[in-house]
Motif scaffolding. Structure first.
Motif, PDB file in Angstrom:
ATOM      1  N   SER A 238     -40.907  51.619 -12.868  1.00 20.34           N
ATOM      2  CA  SER A 238     -40.360  51.093 -14.129  1.00 20.34           C
ATOM      3  C   SER A 238     -38.864  51.352 -14.215  1.00 20.34           C
ATOM      4  O   SER A 238     -38.088  50.478 -14.620  1.00 20.34           O
ATOM      5  CB  SER A 238     -41.059  51.750 -15.329  1.00 20.34           C
ATOM      6  OG  SER A 238     -42.422  51.449 -15.344  1.00 20.34           O
ATOM      7  N   PHE A 239     -38.457  52.554 -13.810  1.00 19.22           N
ATOM      8  CA  PHE A 239     -37.036  52.945 -13.868  1.00 19.22           C
ATOM      9  C   PHE A 239     -36.192  52.041 -12.966  1.00 19.22           C
ATOM     10  O   PHE A 239     -35.161  51.499 -13.388  1.00 19.22           O
ATOM     11  CB  PHE A 239     -36.898  54.404 -13.429  1.00 19.22           C
ATOM     12  CG  PHE A 239     -35.531  54.994 -13.671  1.00 19.22           C
ATOM     13  CD1 PHE A 239     -35.261  55.681 -14.844  1.00 19.22           C
ATOM     14  CD2 PHE A 239     -34.521  54.865 -12.721  1.00 19.22           C
ATOM     15  CE1 PHE A 239     -34.000  56.234 -15.077  1.00 19.22           C
ATOM     16  CE2 PHE A 239     -33.258  55.409 -12.938  1.00 19.22           C
ATOM     17  CZ  PHE A 239     -33.001  56.091 -14.124  1.00 19.22           C
ATOM     18  N   THR A 240     -36.644  51.846 -11.719  1.00 17.61           N
ATOM     19  CA  THR A 240     -35.907  51.022 -10.754  1.00 17.61           C
ATOM     20  C   THR A 240     -35.869  49.563 -11.196  1.00 17.61           C
ATOM     21  O   THR A 240     -34.808  48.912 -11.142  1.00 17.61           O
ATOM     22  CB  THR A 240     -36.558  51.129  -9.358  1.00 17.61           C
ATOM     23  OG1 THR A 240     -36.652  52.501  -8.996  1.00 17.61           O
ATOM     24  CG2 THR A 240     -35.760  50.374  -8.316  1.00 17.61           C
ATOM     25  N   SER A 241     -37.004  49.042 -11.633  1.00 17.66           N
ATOM     26  CA  SER A 241     -37.070  47.643 -12.088  1.00 17.66           C
ATOM     27  C   SER A 241     -36.164  47.425 -13.294  1.00 17.66           C
ATOM     28  O   SER A 241     -35.473  46.405 -13.388  1.00 17.66           O
ATOM     29  CB  SER A 241     -38.512  47.273 -12.457  1.00 17.66           C
ATOM     30  OG  SER A 241     -39.376  47.471 -11.381  1.00 17.66           O
ATOM     31  N   GLY A 242     -36.156  48.380 -14.215  1.00 11.58           N
ATOM     32  CA  GLY A 242     -35.316  48.277 -15.405  1.00 11.58           C
ATOM     33  C   GLY A 242     -33.838  48.290 -15.071  1.00 11.58           C
ATOM     34  O   GLY A 242     -33.056  47.494 -15.604  1.00 11.58           O
ATOM     35  N   ALA A 243     -33.438  49.187 -14.159  1.00 14.01           N
ATOM     36  CA  ALA A 243     -32.031  49.295 -13.774  1.00 14.01           C
ATOM     37  C   ALA A 243     -31.541  48.025 -13.080  1.00 14.01           C
ATOM     38  O   ALA A 243     -30.467  47.495 -13.399  1.00 14.01           O
ATOM     39  CB  ALA A 243     -31.818  50.500 -12.863  1.00 14.01           C
ATOM     40  N   LEU A 244     -32.340  47.502 -12.132  1.00 12.95           N
ATOM     41  CA  LEU A 244     -31.931  46.315 -11.371  1.00 12.95           C
ATOM     42  C   LEU A 244     -31.899  45.064 -12.242  1.00 12.95           C
ATOM     43  O   LEU A 244     -30.945  44.283 -12.196  1.00 12.95           O
ATOM     44  CB  LEU A 244     -32.882  46.112 -10.180  1.00 12.95           C
ATOM     45  CG  LEU A 244     -32.787  47.155  -9.062  1.00 12.95           C
ATOM     46  CD1 LEU A 244     -33.876  46.933  -8.025  1.00 12.95           C
ATOM     47  CD2 LEU A 244     -31.413  47.121  -8.394  1.00 12.95           C
ATOM     48  N   SER A 245     -32.942  44.861 -13.038  1.00 10.31           N
ATOM     49  CA  SER A 245     -32.990  43.661 -13.886  1.00 10.31           C
ATOM     50  C   SER A 245     -31.929  43.723 -14.981  1.00 10.31           C
ATOM     51  O   SER A 245     -31.320  42.710 -15.326  1.00 10.31           O
ATOM     52  CB  SER A 245     -34.384  43.482 -14.499  1.00 10.31           C
ATOM     53  OG  SER A 245     -34.805  44.651 -15.169  1.00 10.31           O
ATOM     54  N   GLY A 246     -31.670  44.925 -15.528  1.00 13.77           N
ATOM     55  CA  GLY A 246     -30.626  45.089 -16.534  1.00 13.77           C
ATOM     56  C   GLY A 246     -29.247  44.811 -15.963  1.00 13.77           C
ATOM     57  O   GLY A 246     -28.404  44.179 -16.616  1.00 13.77           O
ATOM     58  N   SER A 247     -28.999  45.252 -14.712  1.00 13.13           N
ATOM     59  CA  SER A 247     -27.706  45.026 -14.065  1.00 13.13           C
ATOM     60  C   SER A 247     -27.461  43.535 -13.838  1.00 13.13           C
ATOM     61  O   SER A 247     -26.365  43.021 -14.111  1.00 13.13           O
ATOM     62  CB  SER A 247     -27.648  45.747 -12.714  1.00 13.13           C
ATOM     63  OG  SER A 247     -27.780  47.138 -12.902  1.00 13.13           O
ATOM     64  N   PHE A 248     -28.483  42.841 -13.362  1.00 12.49           N
ATOM     65  CA  PHE A 248     -28.339  41.406 -13.112  1.00 12.49           C
ATOM     66  C   PHE A 248     -28.058  40.647 -14.412  1.00 12.49           C
ATOM     67  O   PHE A 248     -27.145  39.816 -14.470  1.00 12.49           O
ATOM     68  CB  PHE A 248     -29.621  40.866 -12.461  1.00 12.49           C
ATOM     69  CG  PHE A 248     -29.604  39.372 -12.266  1.00 12.49           C
ATOM     70  CD1 PHE A 248     -28.886  38.798 -11.224  1.00 12.49           C
ATOM     71  CD2 PHE A 248     -30.292  38.535 -13.138  1.00 12.49           C
ATOM     72  CE1 PHE A 248     -28.862  37.412 -11.055  1.00 12.49           C
ATOM     73  CE2 PHE A 248     -30.273  37.154 -12.977  1.00 12.49           C
ATOM     74  CZ  PHE A 248     -29.557  36.585 -11.924  1.00 12.49           C
ATOM     75  N   ALA A 249     -28.817  40.954 -15.449  1.00  7.16           N
ATOM     76  CA  ALA A 249     -28.625  40.267 -16.742  1.00  7.16           C
ATOM     77  C   ALA A 249     -27.265  40.604 -17.347  1.00  7.16           C
ATOM     78  O   ALA A 249     -26.625  39.758 -17.974  1.00  7.16           O
ATOM     79  CB  ALA A 249     -29.756  40.653 -17.695  1.00  7.16           C
ATOM     80  N   ALA A 250     -26.809  41.845 -17.155  1.00  8.00           N
ATOM     81  CA  ALA A 250     -25.506  42.271 -17.697  1.00  8.00           C
ATOM     82  C   ALA A 250     -24.362  41.486 -17.065  1.00  8.00           C
ATOM     83  O   ALA A 250     -23.433  41.055 -17.759  1.00  8.00           O
ATOM     84  CB  ALA A 250     -25.300  43.768 -17.468  1.00  8.00           C
ATOM     85  N   VAL A 251     -24.424  41.278 -15.750  1.00 14.25           N
ATOM     86  CA  VAL A 251     -23.382  40.520 -15.052  1.00 14.25           C
ATOM     87  C   VAL A 251     -23.397  39.061 -15.514  1.00 14.25           C
ATOM     88  O   VAL A 251     -22.349  38.474 -15.809  1.00 14.25           O
ATOM     89  CB  VAL A 251     -23.577  40.601 -13.517  1.00 14.25           C
ATOM     90  CG1 VAL A 251     -22.601  39.674 -12.793  1.00 14.25           C
ATOM     91  CG2 VAL A 251     -23.390  42.033 -13.035  1.00 14.25           C
ATOM     92  N   ARG A 306     -19.418  48.047 -18.317  1.00  9.83           N
ATOM     93  CA  ARG A 306     -20.665  47.497 -18.880  1.00  9.83           C
ATOM     94  C   ARG A 306     -21.854  47.862 -18.008  1.00  9.83           C
ATOM     95  O   ARG A 306     -22.897  48.282 -18.518  1.00  9.83           O
ATOM     96  CB  ARG A 306     -20.533  45.980 -19.020  1.00  9.83           C
ATOM     97  CG  ARG A 306     -21.771  45.290 -19.617  1.00  9.83           C
ATOM     98  CD  ARG A 306     -21.412  43.935 -20.169  1.00  9.83           C
ATOM     99  NE  ARG A 306     -22.546  43.041 -20.347  1.00  9.83           N
ATOM    100  CZ  ARG A 306     -23.421  43.096 -21.351  1.00  9.83           C
ATOM    101  NH1 ARG A 306     -23.306  44.022 -22.285  1.00  9.83           N
ATOM    102  NH2 ARG A 306     -24.405  42.229 -21.442  1.00  9.83           N
ATOM    103  N   LEU A 307     -21.698  47.733 -16.685  1.00 10.94           N
ATOM    104  CA  LEU A 307     -22.794  48.081 -15.781  1.00 10.94           C
ATOM    105  C   LEU A 307     -23.123  49.565 -15.844  1.00 10.94           C
ATOM    106  O   LEU A 307     -24.293  49.951 -15.785  1.00 10.94           O
ATOM    107  CB  LEU A 307     -22.433  47.699 -14.339  1.00 10.94           C
ATOM    108  CG  LEU A 307     -22.616  46.242 -13.932  1.00 10.94           C
ATOM    109  CD1 LEU A 307     -22.136  46.027 -12.509  1.00 10.94           C
ATOM    110  CD2 LEU A 307     -24.064  45.800 -14.074  1.00 10.94           C
ATOM    111  N   ILE A 308     -22.085  50.408 -15.965  1.00  5.22           N
ATOM    112  CA  ILE A 308     -22.286  51.861 -16.014  1.00  5.22           C
ATOM    113  C   ILE A 308     -23.149  52.245 -17.218  1.00  5.22           C
ATOM    114  O   ILE A 308     -23.906  53.217 -17.169  1.00  5.22           O
ATOM    115  CB  ILE A 308     -20.926  52.596 -16.042  1.00  5.22           C
ATOM    116  CG1 ILE A 308     -20.270  52.523 -14.659  1.00  5.22           C
ATOM    117  CG2 ILE A 308     -21.078  54.048 -16.469  1.00  5.22           C
ATOM    118  CD1 ILE A 308     -18.824  52.987 -14.626  1.00  5.22           C
ATOM    119  N   LYS A 309     -23.040  51.466 -18.319  1.00  2.00           N
ATOM    120  CA  LYS A 309     -23.855  51.748 -19.510  1.00  2.00           C
ATOM    121  C   LYS A 309     -25.195  51.026 -19.475  1.00  2.00           C
ATOM    122  O   LYS A 309     -26.229  51.609 -19.774  1.00  2.00           O
ATOM    123  CB  LYS A 309     -23.094  51.324 -20.774  1.00  2.00           C
ATOM    124  CG  LYS A 309     -21.994  52.267 -21.180  1.00  2.00           C
ATOM    125  CD  LYS A 309     -21.356  51.817 -22.466  1.00  2.00           C
ATOM    126  CE  LYS A 309     -20.626  50.507 -22.284  1.00  2.00           C
ATOM    127  NZ  LYS A 309     -19.859  50.112 -23.474  1.00  2.00           N
TER     128      LYS A 309
END
Length: 339
Positions: A238-251, A306-309
């Motif tokens: 869950s942690f890894t999926s959340g970080a990767l999907s959040g990063s992609f959407a943020a960009v 933004r990505l760092i947050k």
């Protein structure tokens, strides 16, 4: 999943339990990510001090807040003097000289807005996902997109007037009576729709973010579970999926974040100085103005902060939420056994 098909029986989690899990996630995320933004704003204030009447947008990956500089002294948390050479240096010096509590200086306004917004958002998403899957079947790949869009739309719409009121209370130190007068005056002069000013750029950023985030999260989670031979995701999945999907959407949604930040600060400046808002304040006009001034890369300014947050905020929030749901599933399973 049907136990006869080879998978374990899924124990349902109640809406109240979903709300408790998302509330825990929101509080934990705010506690862990807030220091990043406190340090960023302290560094920003050191290089370019905020003058009285100016404002800046404070965000911790869950919520944005317009913070208005009214105090002339250095007592405000973002105006405390310091000589920082960078992010790590600021962390160490703030902790050593001001105490570790200073890293959470901006936390109260975050919790006021982030907790209700996150509870509405995550609970609505799960309820809508369950409803759509019961009607359309388990394999609808578009279900997370639809549920994410509707849930974010609802959360933004509910929270927008509260954010406007909170900003007014914070900046003008309104009493509840004065606040009621302000809202009544605003509604009588400009109609109810005026309470949702700034809603459009928020929706333009948050709704696509939500659609991309949930689709990628569900795909990544499913893929990682299959690779690990698991039916249910672990905390790390869950942690890894959340970080990767959040990063992609943020960009992908960063241009709308840049526009939203500009619009929020400009709205405050025009309102505080009693200046009528110019016609070029529309989202698209601001976007064209940014491109004209700074070129296309101007729409992607602030990508790294933004990505760092966003990446840790998404990772902590979703993994805590999933962990909370698993905890309640086990509780509900025990209750079923004893019945």
């Amino acid at each position: 999943m049907d136990p006869e098909a080879g998978g374990p029986q899924i124990i349902k989690v109640t809406p109240l339990q979903q709300m408790l899990a998302s509330c825990t996630g929101a509080v934990l995320t705010s506690l862990m990510v807030t220091p990043l933004d406190v340090v960023k704003i302290r560094l920003q204030a050191q290089n370019n001090p905020f003058s009285k009447g100016k404002c800046f947008v404070y965000s911790n990956g869950l919520m944005d807040h317009v913070c208005v500089c009214e105090e002339e002294s250095n007592k405000a948390w973002y105006k405390k003097p310091g000589c920082f050479r960078g992010t790590l240096d600021a962390f160490l010096k703030i902790t050593r000289n001001e105490g570790i509590k200073s890293l959470w200086s901006g936390l109260p306004p975050t919790l006021v807005m982030a907790v209700p917004a996150t509870v509405i958002y995550f609970t609505c998403y799960d309820q809508l996902t369950d409803l759509l899957r019961s009607k359309l079947g388990e394999n609808g790949s578009y279900i997370p997109i639809v549920a994410g869009i509707v849930a974010r739309f609802g959360a933004v719409t509910v929270i927008s007037p509260l954010e406007l009121i909170r900003t007014k209370m914070q900046s003008n130190k309104f009493s509840y009576k004065e606040l009621h007068q302000f809202v009544s005056k605003r509604v009588s002069e400009d109609g109810w729709i005026s309470l949702w000013r700034g809603w459009a750029p928020t929706v333009l950023r948050d709704v696509p973010f939500s659609a991309m985030y949930w689709y990628n999260y569900e795909v990544l989670k499913k893929w990682l579970c299959e690779k690990s031979g698991l039916y249910e995701p672990t905390f790390m999945i869950s942690f890894t999926s959340g970080a990767l999907s959040g990063s992609f959407a943020a960009v992908a949604t960063l241009p709308f974040d840049v526009v939203k930040t500009q619009k929020q600060t400009q709205l405050w400046m025009y309102e505080s100085h009693k200046i009528s808002m110019p016609l070029h304040m529309s989202t698209w006009a601001i976007m064209k103005n940014i491109v004209a001034k700074n070129g296309f890369p101007g729409l992607f300014s602030g990508l790294i902060p933004r990505l760092i947050k966003i990446a840790p905020a998404c990772a902590i929030m979703i993994s805590t939420y999933e962990f909370g749901k698993v905890f309640f599933q086990k509780q509900n399973a025990r209750k079923q056994q004893y019945q």
